[in-house]
Motif scaffolding. Structure first.
Motif, PDB file in Angstrom:
ATOM      1  N   ARG A  42       0.819  -1.207   0.000  1.00  0.00           N
ATOM      2  CA  ARG A  42       0.000   0.000   0.000  1.00  0.00           C
ATOM      3  C   ARG A  42       0.852   1.256   0.000  1.00  0.00           C
ATOM      4  N   LEU A  43       2.139   1.147  -0.219  1.00  0.00           N
ATOM      5  CA  LEU A  43       2.984   2.331  -0.316  1.00  0.00           C
ATOM      6  C   LEU A  43       2.713   3.052  -1.627  1.00  0.00           C
ATOM      7  N   PRO A  44       2.949   4.356  -1.673  1.00  0.00           N
ATOM      8  CA  PRO A  44       2.796   5.075  -2.943  1.00  0.00           C
ATOM      9  C   PRO A  44       3.735   4.503  -4.000  1.00  0.00           C
ATOM     10  N   PRO A  45       3.433   4.729  -5.263  1.00  0.00           N
ATOM     11  CA  PRO A  45       4.309   4.217  -6.333  1.00  0.00           C
ATOM     12  C   PRO A  45       5.607   5.007  -6.392  1.00  0.00           C
ATOM     13  N   GLY A  46       6.623   4.375  -6.963  1.00  0.00           N
ATOM     14  CA  GLY A  46       7.912   5.036  -7.120  1.00  0.00           C
ATOM     15  C   GLY A  46       8.838   4.196  -7.959  1.00  0.00           C
ATOM     16  N   PRO A  47       9.944   4.744  -8.381  1.00  0.00           N
ATOM     17  CA  PRO A  47      10.868   4.007  -9.244  1.00  0.00           C
ATOM     18  C   PRO A  47      11.597   2.903  -8.491  1.00  0.00           C
ATOM     19  N   ARG A  48      11.911   1.849  -9.206  1.00  0.00           N
ATOM     20  CA  ARG A  48      12.712   0.773  -8.618  1.00  0.00           C
ATOM     21  C   ARG A  48      14.133   1.281  -8.387  1.00  0.00           C
ATOM     22  N   GLY A  49      14.658   1.008  -7.226  1.00  0.00           N
ATOM     23  CA  GLY A  49      15.984   1.505  -6.879  1.00  0.00           C
ATOM     24  C   GLY A  49      17.073   0.476  -7.096  1.00  0.00           C
ATOM     25  N   LYS A  65      14.175  19.123  -9.666  1.00  0.00           N
ATOM     26  CA  LYS A  65      13.881  19.012 -11.093  1.00  0.00           C
ATOM     27  C   LYS A  65      13.562  17.572 -11.488  1.00  0.00           C
ATOM     28  N   ASN A  66      14.317  16.624 -10.955  1.00  0.00           N
ATOM     29  CA  ASN A  66      14.096  15.221 -11.315  1.00  0.00           C
ATOM     30  C   ASN A  66      12.778  14.695 -10.764  1.00  0.00           C
ATOM     31  N   ILE A  67      12.320  15.271  -9.648  1.00  0.00           N
ATOM     32  CA  ILE A  67      11.027  14.852  -9.099  1.00  0.00           C
ATOM     33  C   ILE A  67       9.895  15.169 -10.072  1.00  0.00           C
ATOM     34  N   ILE A  68      10.017  16.280 -10.808  1.00  0.00           N
ATOM     35  CA  ILE A  68       8.994  16.631 -11.795  1.00  0.00           C
ATOM     36  C   ILE A  68       8.881  15.526 -12.851  1.00  0.00           C
ATOM     37  N   LEU A  69      10.016  14.983 -13.275  1.00  0.00           N
ATOM     38  CA  LEU A  69      10.006  13.896 -14.257  1.00  0.00           C
ATOM     39  C   LEU A  69       9.354  12.642 -13.670  1.00  0.00           C
ATOM     40  N   LEU A  70       9.652  12.367 -12.396  1.00  0.00           N
ATOM     41  CA  LEU A  70       9.056  11.199 -11.746  1.00  0.00           C
ATOM     42  C   LEU A  70       7.553  11.378 -11.560  1.00  0.00           C
ATOM     43  N   GLN A  71       7.133  12.620 -11.279  1.00  0.00           N
ATOM     44  CA  GLN A  71       5.712  12.883 -11.046  1.00  0.00           C
ATOM     45  C   GLN A  71       4.878  12.532 -12.276  1.00  0.00           C
ATOM     46  N   ARG A  72       5.420  12.807 -13.452  1.00  0.00           N
ATOM     47  CA  ARG A  72       4.682  12.517 -14.684  1.00  0.00           C
ATOM     48  C   ARG A  72       4.367  11.023 -14.816  1.00  0.00           C
ATOM     49  N   LYS A  73       5.199  10.204 -14.229  1.00  0.00           N
ATOM     50  CA  LYS A  73       5.008   8.752 -14.338  1.00  0.00           C
ATOM     51  C   LYS A  73       4.276   8.167 -13.137  1.00  0.00           C
ATOM     52  N   TYR A  74       4.595   8.700 -11.930  1.00  0.00           N
ATOM     53  CA  TYR A  74       4.098   8.054 -10.709  1.00  0.00           C
ATOM     54  C   TYR A  74       2.997   8.823  -9.985  1.00  0.00           C
ATOM     55  N   GLY A  75       2.779  10.091 -10.343  1.00  0.00           N
ATOM     56  CA  GLY A  75       1.669  10.802  -9.741  1.00  0.00           C
ATOM     57  C   GLY A  75       2.058  11.739  -8.615  1.00  0.00           C
ATOM     58  N   PRO A  76       1.066  12.205  -7.837  1.00  0.00           N
ATOM     59  CA  PRO A  76       1.296  13.263  -6.852  1.00  0.00           C
ATOM     60  C   PRO A  76       2.069  12.830  -5.606  1.00  0.00           C
ATOM     61  N   LEU A  77       1.998  11.540  -5.281  1.00  0.00           N
ATOM     62  CA  LEU A  77       2.792  10.988  -4.176  1.00  0.00           C
ATOM     63  C   LEU A  77       3.817  10.021  -4.745  1.00  0.00           C
ATOM     64  N   TRP A  79       7.200   7.467  -3.838  1.00  0.00           N
ATOM     65  CA  TRP A  79       7.930   6.760  -2.795  1.00  0.00           C
ATOM     66  C   TRP A  79       9.364   6.508  -3.254  1.00  0.00           C
ATOM     67  N   LEU A  80      10.324   6.911  -2.428  1.00  0.00           N
ATOM     68  CA  LEU A  80      11.740   6.737  -2.745  1.00  0.00           C
ATOM     69  C   LEU A  80      12.462   6.052  -1.597  1.00  0.00           C
ATOM     70  N   LYS A  81      13.523   5.326  -1.947  1.00  0.00           N
ATOM     71  CA  LYS A  81      14.468   4.811  -0.950  1.00  0.00           C
ATOM     72  C   LYS A  81      15.787   5.518  -1.200  1.00  0.00           C
ATOM     73  N   LEU A  82      16.174   6.387  -0.306  1.00  0.00           N
ATOM     74  CA  LEU A  82      17.449   7.090  -0.419  1.00  0.00           C
ATOM     75  C   LEU A  82      18.429   6.414   0.512  1.00  0.00           C
ATOM     76  N   GLY A  83      19.217   5.474  -0.056  1.00  0.00           N
ATOM     77  CA  GLY A  83      19.996   4.601   0.798  1.00  0.00           C
ATOM     78  C   GLY A  83      19.039   3.742   1.586  1.00  0.00           C
ATOM     79  N   SER A  84      19.082   3.849   2.914  1.00  0.00           N
ATOM     80  CA  SER A  84      18.163   3.085   3.754  1.00  0.00           C
ATOM     81  C   SER A  84      17.038   3.943   4.313  1.00  0.00           C
ATOM     82  N   VAL A  85      16.886   5.158   3.800  1.00  0.00           N
ATOM     83  CA  VAL A  85      15.904   6.100   4.343  1.00  0.00           C
ATOM     84  C   VAL A  85      14.648   6.116   3.473  1.00  0.00           C
ATOM     85  N   ASN A  86      13.522   5.737   4.066  1.00  0.00           N
ATOM     86  CA  ASN A  86      12.231   5.824   3.370  1.00  0.00           C
ATOM     87  C   ASN A  86      11.853   7.289   3.196  1.00  0.00           C
ATOM     88  N   THR A  87      11.450   7.659   1.982  1.00  0.00           N
ATOM     89  CA  THR A  87      11.149   9.062   1.686  1.00  0.00           C
ATOM     90  C   THR A  87       9.870   9.168   0.866  1.00  0.00           C
TER      91      THR A  87
END
Length: 515
Positions: A42-49, A65-77, A79-87
């Motif tokens: 049930r986590l928001p969508p996001g790119p595979r890391g 700037k890169n978030i804008i590109l991701l938004q076009r594909k994944y929507g308003p929310l 989900w990212l993994k920055l190293g081990s940090v859920n974002t």
């Protein structure tokens, strides 16, 4: 025989231990994957890391700037993994409204990077970095009832006037003695605002000068703290290595902070030795307010501790000058790229104020185009492209997705301000869009939140609002500005440098000419 058995035991122990350790790690990994697979349904969508580093490379050095590109594909929310940090990324006005209006109380904690955290807990003495709780509420009450009330702002009008007079004199002297020579406008604005904060807080108005700032230890040290805090740090992506401070950034920040704190302690001791300052406000200055503050004694301390007092003052000196300085530089850049807009602004100021007197705070309400220019600048160049990260206090469902406790939350104000579904011709600098508009930057219009929204909206906004108008308006009223020889409005560099704030990659150099 015993020696042989002992050697045999040792020889067998090593591989057995490795095998047992590997088995434990495998079971832990398997359990973690099972747990993650359940929670990520049930986590928001996001790119595979990537393994280990997650989405760090996909975000890159320009995440806004890169978030804008991701938004076009994944929507308003997102989900990212920055190293081990859920974002969690809030990438649209719709998502911002959902967060700030319906779930703000669940998003009120701060996610701090390693250079911001102090073992003595002094970071909890800042309004910007402390977690949501009694200490933060006490500081918020201080800002709201003591520092930035309408009465307090009225009582300090003369300090802002002195700041502006100083700024105009510095630029006038430069224009007179070095005609045709360019200046770094941001350096002058920053020094003037820094002195205003010094006057406002500790009754000192000579802490900085634009041409001699390198000789001022306090000014230089606070600037260094901002720079080091904003550098990418491996400890922020992999908290397990935090104790090692692999890049030495925390040590550098703490060293600089000790220097700044020592200077602040001298300000406090000077005040205590000489007593109340009779020459300043009608009542007290800010240091006196803090020294005399009495909490309710229930859910907040009766007095501000010495450690928190130093931290409170240091935060004011670090944060207060930055937004006005950055926004003024971007506004001047945009005006010089669009002469017709500069001409409109000059005409409005000339009509309302003229050139025979200085612009006053009472003129602000009669300068709608100046306000529109500032609003449009903040839309395109929000001081913080990503608001200071928040942390989720408890598991919460947002827009149908489960957001786990402790998740870091980014709000892409830069992208929201340039969203083509909200703004017509979003990349164009068009102040006219704000004329006769009800959209404001006070946190109620979620398509436009350069200073944030909700409980943790910038507490210095009342003062910042005044200073932005006075500084930009006074510079446009007092001087005609031109670019350096060889630079045209088409070739003016508008590259960004993202740190804690988004500033020009290269300082704006312009030539002032006295009217």
């Amino acid at each position: 025989m015993e020696t042989h058995n002992s050697n045999l035991g040792r020889s067998l122990f090593a591989p057995f231990s490795l095998a047992a350790g590997a088995a434990v790690l495998f079971l832990f990994f398997l359990h973690n994957r099972i747990r993650q697979s359940k929670s990520t349904r049930r986590l928001p969508p996001g790119p595979r890391g990537w393994p280990i580093i997650g989405n760090i490379l996909q975000i890159g050095p320009s995440p806004h700037k890169n978030i804008i590109l991701l938004q076009r594909k994944y929507g308003p929310l997102i989900w990212l993994k920055l190293g081990s940090v859920n974002t969690l990324v809030i990438a649209s006005a719709q998502a911002a409204k959902e967060m700030f209006k319906n779930h703000d109380q669940h998003f009120c904690d701060r996610h701090r990077n390693e250079t911001m955290i102090r073992d003595d807990g002094s970071h909890n003495g800042t309004i910007g970095l402390s977690d949501y709780g009694p200490q933060w509420k006490m500081m918020r009450r201080l800002y709201a009832t003591e520092l930035f009330t309408k009465k307090r702002l009225n009582d300090t009008t003369h300090l802002r006037r002195k700041c502006l007079d100083q700024l105009i004199k510095w630029v006038s002297d430069e224009a007179k003695h070095n005609p045709g020579k360019s200046i770094e406008v941001a350096k002058y604005v920053y020094a003037a605002i820094f002195n205003m904060v010094g006057d406002l807080v500790v009754s000192k108005d000579d802490l900085a000068h634009p041409e001699f700032i390198v000789t001022n230890v306090f000014f230089n040290t606070t600037a260094d703290i901002i720079e080091v805090m904003a550098l990418p740090n491996v400890s922020d992506f992999f908290p397990i290595v935090r104790p090692f401070d692999l890049q030495g950034l925390k040590r550098k920040t703490e060293y600089k902070e000790k220097i700044a704190r020592k200077i602040i302690r001298t300000f406090i001791e000077e005040r205590r030795q000489r007593g109340v300052n009779p020459q300043h406000f009608q009542e007290k200055d800010l240091l006196e307010v803090l020294l005399d503050f009495e909490g309710n004694g229930k859910d907040e301390p009766s007095k501000i501790s010495e450690l928190y007092l130093e931290t409170f003052l240091l935060e004011l000196f670090i944060a207060a000058p930055d937004a006005t300085n950055i926004t003024t530089e971007w506004a001047m850049s945009e005006l010089l790229r669009k002469p017709e807009t500069m001409n409109k602004l000059q005409a409005e100021i000339a009509q309302v104020v003229g050139h025979e007197r200085r612009m006053e705070e009472t003129d602000m309400e009669n300068l709608p185009y100046l306000h529109a220019v500032i609003q449009e600048t903040l839309r395109l160049h929000a001081p913080a492209a990503l608001l200071i990260p928040r942390s989720v206090i408890n598991d919460i469902e947002v827009m149908g997705y489960l957001i786990p406790k402790g998740t870091q939350v980014w709000v892409n104000t830069w992208g929201i301000g340039r969203d083509p579904t909200t703004w017509e011709d979003p990349l164009s600098f068009t102040p006219e869009r704000f004329l006769n508009s009800n959209i404001e930057y006070r946190g109620q219009n979620f398509e436009y939140i350069p200073f944030g929204a909700g409980r943790r909206i910038c507490p210095g906004l009342p003062l910042g609002h005044i200073m932005l108008h006075l500084v930009l308006g006074s510079l446009v009223q007092s001087f005609d500005w031109s670019l350096e020889k060889g630079i045209t409005r088409e070739t003016l560099d508008m590259d960004e440098k993202i740190r804690l704030t988004v500033r020009r990659a290269n300082p704006l150099k312009v030539i002032p000419m006295q009217y």
